[in-house]
Design a protein around this motif. Structure first.
Motif, PDB file in Angstrom:
ATOM      1  N   LEU A 194      -5.089  -1.051  11.873  1.00 51.96           N
ATOM      2  CA  LEU A 194      -3.776  -0.457  12.106  1.00 51.96           C
ATOM      3  C   LEU A 194      -3.381   0.432  10.805  1.00 51.96           C
ATOM      4  O   LEU A 194      -2.835   0.013  10.071  1.00 51.96           O
ATOM      5  N   LEU A 195      -3.345   1.594  10.911  1.00 52.24           N
ATOM      6  CA  LEU A 195      -3.271   2.490   9.575  1.00 52.24           C
ATOM      7  C   LEU A 195      -1.923   2.331   9.549  1.00 52.24           C
ATOM      8  O   LEU A 195      -0.786   2.756  10.274  1.00 52.24           O
ATOM      9  N   THR A 196      -1.193   2.086   8.208  1.00 53.26           N
ATOM     10  CA  THR A 196       0.167   2.167   7.987  1.00 53.26           C
ATOM     11  C   THR A 196       0.600   3.436   7.291  1.00 53.26           C
ATOM     12  O   THR A 196       1.752   3.699   6.898  1.00 53.26           O
ATOM     13  N   GLY A 197      -0.393   4.153   6.442  1.00 50.47           N
ATOM     14  CA  GLY A 197      -0.017   5.230   5.431  1.00 50.47           C
ATOM     15  C   GLY A 197       0.396   4.827   4.362  1.00 50.47           C
ATOM     16  O   GLY A 197       0.757   5.534   3.323  1.00 50.47           O
ATOM     17  N   GLN A 198       0.245   3.515   4.129  1.00 45.10           N
ATOM     18  CA  GLN A 198       0.649   2.812   2.716  1.00 45.10           C
ATOM     19  C   GLN A 198      -0.963   2.548   2.116  1.00 45.10           C
ATOM     20  O   GLN A 198      -1.574   1.899   2.519  1.00 45.10           O
ATOM     21  N   ARG A 199      -0.879   3.225   0.761  1.00 43.35           N
ATOM     22  CA  ARG A 199      -2.083   2.940   0.185  1.00 43.35           C
ATOM     23  C   ARG A 199      -2.539   1.608  -0.097  1.00 43.35           C
ATOM     24  O   ARG A 199      -3.774   0.778   0.154  1.00 43.35           O
ATOM     25  N   ILE A 200      -1.633   0.690  -0.601  1.00 48.29           N
ATOM     26  CA  ILE A 200      -1.886  -0.365  -1.078  1.00 48.29           C
ATOM     27  C   ILE A 200      -2.309  -1.582   0.281  1.00 48.29           C
ATOM     28  O   ILE A 200      -3.135  -2.372   0.194  1.00 48.29           O
ATOM     29  N   LEU A 201      -1.674  -1.067   1.333  1.00 53.54           N
ATOM     30  CA  LEU A 201      -2.054  -2.057   2.545  1.00 53.54           C
ATOM     31  C   LEU A 201      -3.268  -1.580   3.034  1.00 53.54           C
ATOM     32  O   LEU A 201      -4.421  -2.099   3.257  1.00 53.54           O
ATOM     33  N   ASP A 202      -3.435  -0.058   3.450  1.00 50.81           N
ATOM     34  CA  ASP A 202      -4.615   0.405   4.256  1.00 50.81           C
ATOM     35  C   ASP A 202      -6.081   0.144   3.327  1.00 50.81           C
ATOM     36  O   ASP A 202      -7.058   0.052   3.805  1.00 50.81           O
ATOM     37  N   SER A 203      -5.797   0.622   1.948  1.00 56.43           N
ATOM     38  CA  SER A 203      -6.982   0.439   1.018  1.00 56.43           C
ATOM     39  C   SER A 203      -7.347  -0.713   0.543  1.00 56.43           C
ATOM     40  O   SER A 203      -8.707  -0.993   0.085  1.00 56.43           O
ATOM     41  N   LEU A 204      -6.547  -1.646   0.087  1.00 58.11           N
ATOM     42  CA  LEU A 204      -6.670  -2.887  -0.292  1.00 58.11           C
ATOM     43  C   LEU A 204      -6.389  -4.215   0.615  1.00 58.11           C
ATOM     44  O   LEU A 204      -7.478  -4.782   0.624  1.00 58.11           O
TER      45      LEU A 204
END
Ligand code: ADP
Ligand code: MG
Length: 458
Positions: free
Chosen positions: A77-87
């Protein structure tokens, strides 16, 4: 499903056959405009029993709506928040908890997710929080545009408001109402994301209702069935094949506000058992105005392995490796900072100063992302991948320079480092090529760095 409803605005909806009905259509009304509770279809079962169907049906909210079968996780679920999507990515159809003390940014983050995540429909439950926050949502959303469809965000958002001044019994029910609505939309073949702010207020309502019923209190006064109620709620997140042969998703994201920021209290500990993704909002980071205040060492995601393919397809085959590198650098940072406080940063060996420099860069350039910046509030996977690769490139390049004897001071004073730190604010979605240019400039700048006399690598 026995009909399609077209509205002037938004996507078509389906009139669903209630799950308990199974038989043959004996009569159906003509296409036209009808009230939602008027009989428009009659179904006869094999034993002769007739059901009169309208466009809506009742459902007991505490019971999960039936499905054909659960599916395996397919993507994030892509959120557009780097710390969430990438980490710490969350799978579509997964479940996440977001614990954080007062003022750590839970509400802002939940709203940010509601705005930018790539679900088809958002169900947002304001559960026992302040009324003016809900009013803010109602004010703001109609003015925003969905980056995925270009339509008004409000068209895909369903708000269930149950503010702190409303009755507790209604608050206890509001969470169930929300998941049921989410499941109903899932049954139409949609990707639904549900945000609940906050599940602690819901648990308090549970406690109060239980107290009034005279039940025996358990831990911290919560009823003994708190744990199983939380399990029942999070269990309803799923990726499924629906009864009418579509695929649908319900993703659950619950904020937790532990009293006094104490993460060992029952709602937090039980929720942790039932969620696979855990985003801890840290008050120290929030006080330093470092947003989103998700703590990289206290958060985790168990959905990682199933999402590697997604990043591979999005031009980031090294995602897993680079993610691990970023996290281990931040782990080292914590240890080294403690040491630096005692002996002073400059007394650390160059390699360790290098680790500190890179960890700071990751924090500032990648993890920090303002929800109020027009350019940076949303970050597409392509842009995230480009930024992650660029920072990783800097780490590798600076390591090489250090090895061949360049002084750490010469690296940390490079003007390009400042540009990297500000890239989130300066390079927008429409200019992703600029990251490649920056990468070339980086190569050039490093090739110009001169080696010093001392062996800096030692
Ligand atoms: N992502 C963010 N970007 C910028 N500011 C933020 C962000 N998250 C939180 N804040 C700031 O922190 C304040 C408190 O956040 P809030 O979400 O209301 O906390 P909580 O719901 O955890 O009590 C906000 O009013 C805002 O100024
Ligand atoms: Mg809040």
């Amino acid at each position: 499903m026995f009909g399609t409803l077209n509205s002037a605005k938004g996507r078509p909806q389906y009139a669903l056959v209630p799950p308990w009905v199974n038989g043959e259509v004996t009569w159906i009304d003509e296409a036209g405009e009808y009230p939602d509770d008027k009989t428009i279809c009659i179904i006869k079962e094999s034993d002769g029993k007739e059901h009169q169907l309208s466009m809506c049906h009742d459902w007991p909210v505490r019971e999960p709506r039936p499905i054909k079968k659960r599916m395996k996780i397919q993507g994030p679920l892509l959120t557009g928040q780097r710390i969430l999507d990438s980490l710490f990515p969350l799978a579509c159809g997964g479940r996440a908890a977001m614990p954080g003390g007062f003022g750590t940014g839970k509400t802002v983050l939940q709203e940010t997710l509601a705005k930018w995540c790539d679900a088809d429909v958002i169900v947002y439950v304001g559960c026992g929080e302040r009324g003016n926050e809900m009013a803010g949502v109602l004010d703001e959303f109609p003015q925003l545009e969905d980056p995925h469809s270009g339509r008004q965000l409000m068209e895909r958002t369903l708000i269930i408001a149950n503010t702190s001044n409303m009755p507790v019994a209604a608050r206890e029910a509001s969470i169930y109402t929300a998941v049921t609505v989410a499941e109903y939309l899932r049954d139409q073949g949609l990707r639904v994301a549900l945000m609940a702010d906050s599940t602690s207020r819901w648990a308090e309502a549970l406690r109060e209702v239980s107290g009034r019923l005279g039940e025996l209190p358990g831990e911290s006064g919560y009823p003994a069935y708190l744990s199983s109620r939380l399990a029942d709620f999070y269990e309803r997140a799923a990726a499924v094949h629906t009864l009418c042969g579509k695929t649908g998703f319900v993703t659950l994201i619950g904020a937790i506000s532990p009293p006094g920021g104490d993460f060992s209290e029952p709602v937090t500990t039980h929720t942790k058992r039932y969620t696979k993704v855990y985003w801890t909002l840290d008050s120290t980071r929030a006080q330093a105005r470092f947003y989103p205040a998700v703590h990289p060492l206290l958060s985790y995601s168990e959905d990682i392995q199933s999402l590697v393919d997604f990043w591979k397809q999005n031009h980031h085959p090294d995602w897993l490796k680079q993610r691990r590198r970023f996290l281990s650098m931040m782990e080292d940072q914590q240890r080294l900072e403690r040491m630096a406080r005692i002996i002073g940063k400059d007394a650390l060996p160059p390699r360790q100063q290098h680790t500190l420099m890179c960890a700071e860069l990751i924090n500032e350039a990648f993890l920090s992302q303002s929800a109020f910046s027009d350019i940076d509030r949303y970050c597409s996977p392509q842009r995230q991948a480009a930024m992650m690769r660029l920072i990783h490139h800097f780490i590798v390049k600076s390591e090489e320079a250090l090895e061949r004897g360049v002084a750490i001071e010469d690296i940390s004073s490079m003007p390009l480092l400042r540009r990297l730190q500000r890239m989130g604010e300066e390079i927008g979605e429409d200019n992703i090529k600029a990251f490649t240019q920056l990468s070339h400039s980086l190569d050039e700048a490093f090739s110009k760095l001169k080696e010093g006399e001392t062996d800096a690598a030692g």
